[in-house]
Every structure is written in C-alpha cells, then in structure tokens.
Design a protein around this motif. Structure first.
Motif, PDB file in Angstrom:
ATOM      1  N   ASN A  38       0.805  -1.212   0.000  1.00  0.00           N
ATOM      2  CA  ASN A  38       0.000   0.000   0.000  1.00  0.00           C
ATOM      3  C   ASN A  38       0.839   1.264   0.000  1.00  0.00           C
ATOM      4  O   ASN A  38       0.323   2.366  -0.095  1.00  0.00           O
ATOM      5  CB  ASN A  38      -0.930   0.020   1.220  1.00  0.00           C
ATOM      6  N   GLY A  39       2.127   1.165   0.202  1.00  0.00           N
ATOM      7  CA  GLY A  39       3.000   2.328   0.165  1.00  0.00           C
ATOM      8  C   GLY A  39       3.271   2.898   1.543  1.00  0.00           C
ATOM      9  O   GLY A  39       2.902   2.337   2.575  1.00  0.00           O
ATOM     10  N   ILE A  40       3.992   3.992   1.561  1.00  0.00           N
ATOM     11  CA  ILE A  40       4.326   4.643   2.818  1.00  0.00           C
ATOM     12  C   ILE A  40       3.843   6.081   2.772  1.00  0.00           C
ATOM     13  O   ILE A  40       3.485   6.620   1.719  1.00  0.00           O
ATOM     14  CB  ILE A  40       5.841   4.602   3.100  1.00  0.00           C
ATOM     15  N   PHE A  41       3.835   6.706   3.960  1.00  0.00           N
ATOM     16  CA  PHE A  41       3.348   8.082   4.092  1.00  0.00           C
ATOM     17  C   PHE A  41       4.368   8.854   4.924  1.00  0.00           C
ATOM     18  O   PHE A  41       4.784   8.404   5.995  1.00  0.00           O
ATOM     19  CB  PHE A  41       1.979   8.083   4.782  1.00  0.00           C
ATOM     20  N   THR A  42       4.759  10.010   4.427  1.00  0.00           N
ATOM     21  CA  THR A  42       5.701  10.859   5.152  1.00  0.00           C
ATOM     22  C   THR A  42       4.924  11.813   6.060  1.00  0.00           C
ATOM     23  O   THR A  42       4.123  12.623   5.579  1.00  0.00           O
ATOM     24  CB  THR A  42       6.577  11.667   4.187  1.00  0.00           C
ATOM     25  N   VAL A  43       5.151  11.692   7.347  1.00  0.00           N
ATOM     26  CA  VAL A  43       4.404  12.474   8.329  1.00  0.00           C
ATOM     27  C   VAL A  43       4.897  13.914   8.321  1.00  0.00           C
ATOM     28  O   VAL A  43       6.103  14.180   8.308  1.00  0.00           O
ATOM     29  CB  VAL A  43       4.568  11.876   9.739  1.00  0.00           C
ATOM     30  N   ARG A  44       3.948  14.852   8.323  1.00  0.00           N
ATOM     31  CA  ARG A  44       4.306  16.255   8.505  1.00  0.00           C
ATOM     32  C   ARG A  44       3.099  17.000   9.076  1.00  0.00           C
ATOM     33  O   ARG A  44       1.992  16.479   9.127  1.00  0.00           O
ATOM     34  CB  ARG A  44       4.762  16.883   7.193  1.00  0.00           C
ATOM     35  N   ARG A  45       3.323  18.214   9.506  1.00  0.00           N
ATOM     36  CA  ARG A  45       2.274  19.025  10.125  1.00  0.00           C
ATOM     37  C   ARG A  45       1.408  19.644   9.030  1.00  0.00           C
ATOM     38  O   ARG A  45       1.909  20.162   8.035  1.00  0.00           O
ATOM     39  CB  ARG A  45       2.875  20.104  11.014  1.00  0.00           C
ATOM     40  N   ILE A  46       0.100  19.577   9.217  1.00  0.00           N
ATOM     41  CA  ILE A  46      -0.833  20.038   8.191  1.00  0.00           C
ATOM     42  C   ILE A  46      -1.955  20.856   8.833  1.00  0.00           C
ATOM     43  O   ILE A  46      -2.084  20.915  10.055  1.00  0.00           O
ATOM     44  CB  ILE A  46      -1.442  18.857   7.409  1.00  0.00           C
ATOM     45  N   THR A  47      -2.731  21.480   7.974  1.00  0.00           N
ATOM     46  CA  THR A  47      -3.999  22.089   8.393  1.00  0.00           C
ATOM     47  C   THR A  47      -5.093  21.064   8.150  1.00  0.00           C
ATOM     48  O   THR A  47      -5.296  20.609   7.022  1.00  0.00           O
ATOM     49  CB  THR A  47      -4.278  23.368   7.598  1.00  0.00           C
ATOM     50  N   MET A  48      -5.801  20.711   9.212  1.00  0.00           N
ATOM     51  CA  MET A  48      -6.728  19.577   9.165  1.00  0.00           C
ATOM     52  C   MET A  48      -8.159  20.027   9.469  1.00  0.00           C
ATOM     53  O   MET A  48      -8.485  20.384  10.596  1.00  0.00           O
ATOM     54  CB  MET A  48      -6.291  18.510  10.179  1.00  0.00           C
TER      55      MET A  48
END
Length: 525
Positions: free
Chosen positions: A38-48
C-alpha cells in the motif's frame, strides 16, 4: 439442465474455490507481514479540517397532516390528485354528508321544543325565590344578634370583671404586706417595753384577716377566669351556634321548597344544552366534511406516507375512519436537510445549536451546493430505517438551509458535509496508517530492516485523517496498512494482544523483517 438456480450455485462455489486457492498461493509464495503493497506516508504538520459527511435527505420544515375529522366510517366523495400543488384555502377533499344532514335536522326539531320548556320552568323558579328571601333575611338578623352578644361578653363584660378582680387581689396583697410590717414593728416595741402582748395579738388577728381576704380575692379571680368565663362563653357560643343552625335550616327548607322547581328547570335546561351541543356537533361535522388546505404545498396521500395504509390507497370512493391520515401537505417554501450521524461522531456536535456549525448540501440536479447551519441534534437515535441492524445508532441532525431553491422537494437525496472547525499546524496521518489494539493505537515506521511499531495518542479525526497528539513529530515515514496487516505486524514484533510486549531477550529491537522498501507517498497539503 441445471437451470438458473443451479448455475448460480456452481458460479458461487467456483469463486469461493478461487479465493481459497489464491490465499493458499500467497502464503506458499511467502507474502509476509513485513510486505507492504500500500506504500508509505511521510508524516508532517498540516492544516486539518474537522468535518462530518454523509448522505441525508431534504425535508420540509413544516408538515400539515389532514386527518378524517368525521366520526365513524366515511366515504371520500372527491379528492385532488396526489402531487397537486395547492394554495391555502383550496378544497382538498370532500366526504359524503348524507347521514350527517339527517342527524342535523332531527336535533334541530328537538332543540326548539326544549327551548319552550325552559322558559316556563324559569318563571316558576322566580316565584319561589321571592318567598324564600324573607325567611332567609330573618335568620340572618338573629345570627347577627348572637354574634354581637358573644363579642359584648368577650370584649366588654369579661375584660372589665377581670380587671376589677385583678385589682382587688393587688389591694389585698398590699394590705397584707402593710399588716405584716406593723406586726414586726409592734413586736420590736414590745421587746423595748413600748407595746403590750395584747397589741401583738391584735395585729396578728388583723394579719390573719388580711390573709383570708387575699385568699378570697384570689379565689374570686380564679372562679372568674376558670369557671364563670368559660360558662358565659359557652352559653353565648351556644346561642351563636343555634342561630347559625337556624340559618342553615332555613337555607335547607328554602332549598327543599324549591327542589321541584329547580329540578324541573335543571332537567329541561340540561336537555336543551344536550340538544344544542348535538346541534353544534353535527354542524361542525358538516363543515369539516369539506377539507381545505391550511397552507401552500404539495398534496401527498396518507397511503403514501404510512406503510400500513398502502394496501388500501386513498382515492374517490375509498373508506376512511375518524383521525385516519388522508393527506399530508409539506410546506415547500421552507425546507431543511436531515443528516443521520453515527454515535461515533455525534459527540463532536456538542452544543451545536449555539456554535451554529456550517454545512454544505449538494442535491442532484442543482447547479450549486446550498449552504446551511446545524439547527438541532436529536438527543435520541432514530432506528426506524435500521431494523436490519438494531445495534447501529444514528442521530438525526436538522440543518437549516440558507435558501430554498425552486424545485426542491421533500424526500430528495443530498450529500451533506458539516464543517465543525479547522486544526492548524497539527500532526496527522491517514486513517489507513493507524492500527488500534484495545485502548492503544500504533503506527509503523519503516526502517532499513523492517517496520517498527510506535504507540501514539490520537486526537480528533475526519473522513480521511487522524490527529496524532503524542508519538510523532513529523518527518517519519510510516506504512499504510492493508486489511489485517497491523495485527500481524504487532505479533511479528513480539507484541501480544492488548498491546502488551511479548517476552524477548534484552536489547533485541522490535523490528519486522521487510522485503523491498515500499514506495513513498506525499503527504496531503
């Protein structure tokens, strides 16, 4: 030939066999828990943005239900077609009134006869009332005199006698005190030789007389307060009671003398009221047989609204009972949207009316979405449409539309999105990257030799992402998990159920052997 049913069974068995074979092939081919397709995800700070979305429906804010107003069973004579747009005051339905007209004529004749009987009985009562008035006034005067006699004694005679008796006691006490002082002085003079024993005897005799006088005055006072007063009060109260009883007796006699007159008048008046009430009732039934629209709207038959009525649809000639729903008229000038919200998300809408959360409603056929705000959140779940899943709880949320576009009708489906708030500069991960075990949540950081489970604490969530409050700071590369992969990763890392570390040698890291490194996915803006 097998037929259609046999063919379906063969196809189902074939697909089931293929699925079992595919699973066995994957295990045999070495598809391990460390593999990540399924792949990977790079964590970072976002507006949610925190939102709640789902499919709802358009409903009218106000419905007017028109039920059968006539008692018993009735026949519909005429009714407008379902779906007709009507104005307030338009005739919707007419019921058959032949039986109502018969009853109306019968009651009208009986009412006229009763009116004549009441007039005669009223004159007889007036004559009897004049005779009874004089007897009643005489009894009232006697009662008044008895009340005055009681007040005369309690407020005049007794207080006066009590004051005199009290004063006599005080005088006797003072005379006794003076005589006691004189006796002491005489005895002192006798010691010095200035008074004789006869003088002492005389003073002692006079002292005894003063003591007897004081006793008499005390006795008089006690007799007055304890006996004479109670006797006089009892006698006057008895006279008052007799006067009251006489007044009541006169009332009773007067009532008895007028009993026949009043009974006759009451009977005739009662019959008149009954007939007038029946006359009014049948007149209302006649008027109600013509049912008019109370508001502007669209006609919807009751048989289309209530499921149990669908076997006997509404129409001309059909039979309806009292209070049975005939027509419902939704007010299409002001509409609202209704969104069922699951109990997992309803807590996010606390104090929703005060915060006035905004909503975007998309209806098929409309060029642009409609804005709105949350007006009400139901305190109880509505499970009428979830009989197949009684454990599922949905709470209806009413949304007030900013405007009601032309052509909007009740029952239309709508895609609704509620905007609750926006979290700025927070760490968030896709929901597919999170695995929960009991009360603990995990993400899996990809490393050179495998994937390492990291416990995290979660905050709010929306349809795609979950806020991470502890455990990640940004920059980490985490795995997007497939079905069941999170549980297998924990077990392979030495973690038992409920996130309890399994026994392992000291210093051995919690790592999962990995195959080829997964492809990186960019984080959403």
């Amino acid at each position: 030939m097998l037929g259609l049913r046999g063919l379906i069974v063969v196809v189902v068995l074939f697909l089931l066999g293929c699925a079992i074979g595919l699973s066995a092939w994957k295990l045999k081919a070495g598809v391990a828990v460390g593999e990540n397709a399924n792949g990977i995800f790079t964590v970072r700070r976002i507006t949610m943005p925190i939102t709640i979305a789902g499919e709802g429906s358009i409903e009218s804010v106000q419905n007017k239900d028109l039920v059968c107003p006539c008692e018993g069973q009735n026949t519909i004579r005429t009714i407008v077609n379902e779906g007709t747009t009507v104005k307030a005051g338009d005739v919707i339905c007419e019921l058959d009134t032949s039986q109502i007209n018969k009853e109306l004529q019968r009651v009208l004749l009986e009412t006229k006869k009763c009116e004549s009987d009441v007039t005669w009985a009223t004159e007889q009562v007036t004559i009897q009332e004049s005779k009874n008035s004089a007897d009643f006034e005489s009894a009232q005067v006697e009662l008044r005199l008895a009340e005055l006699s009681l007040r005369e004694y309690t407020e005049g005679t007794f207080p006066q006698k009590l004051a005199e008796a009290t004063k006599d006691v005080e005088i006797a006490k003072r005379a006794l005190a003076r005589k006691q002082q004189e006796l002491l002085e005489t005895r002192a003079l006798h010691v010095r030789g200035f008074a004789t024993a006869a003088d002492i005897d005389k003073d002692e005799q006079e002292l005894a007389e003063k003591e007897n006088l004081l006793d008499k005055k005390n006795t008089d006072l006690r007799v007055l307060t304890e006996f004479t007063h109670e006797k006089e009060v009892a006698q006057n109260q008895d006279k008052l009671s007799q006067a009251k009883n006489k007044l009541e007796r006169v009332k009773g006699e007067n009532a008895s003398q007028m009993a026949q007159k009043h009974a006759d008048l009451t009977t005739k008046t009662g019959l008149l009221e009954i007939n007038r009430s029946q006359l009014e009732h049948w007149q209302k039934q006649l008027d109600a047989a013509t049912i008019k629209a109370p508001i502007d709207g669209i006609v919807v038959y009751g048989s289309s609204v209530e499921r149990f009525m669908r076997e006997q649809p509404i129409g001309p000639g059909s039979r309806v009972f009292e209070q049975q729903l005939i027509v419902r008229i939704p007010d299409t000038t002001t509409m609202k949207a209704k969104l069922p919200v699951g109990e997992a998300n309803v807590f996010k809408l606390e104090d929703a009316e005060a915060k006035a959360y905004r909503a975007q409603i998309t209806v098929a056929g409309l060029a642009a979405p409609i804005g709105g705000k949350v007006k009400r959140v139901s305190v109880l779940p509505d499970n009428q449409q979830m009989w197949w899943d009684p454990d599922k709880k949905n709470y209806p949320v009413d949304i007030e539309l900013d405007e009601t576009p032309a052509g909007l009708k009740p029952g239309m489906k709508a895609q609704i999105k509620l905007s609750l708030r926006t979290l700025k500069d927070v760490v968030a991960v896709p929901a597919a990257a999170l695995y929960t075990d009991g009360n603990q949540a995990f993400v899996f950081i990809g490393e050179k030799n495998g994937a390492r489970p990291v416990p995290v604490k979660i905050g709010e969530s929306n349809e795609t992402h979950v806020q991470i409050t502890e455990g990640l700071s940004g920059g980490e590369s985490i795995w997007l998990l497939g079905p069941g992969q999170g549980r297998r990763l924990l077990e392979a890392a030495g973690m038992s159920q409920n996130a309890t570390p399994a026994t392992r040698p000291a210093g051995v890291p919690l790592q999962v052997p990995a195959q080829a490194p997964p492809t990186a996915h960019a984080a959403p803006a």
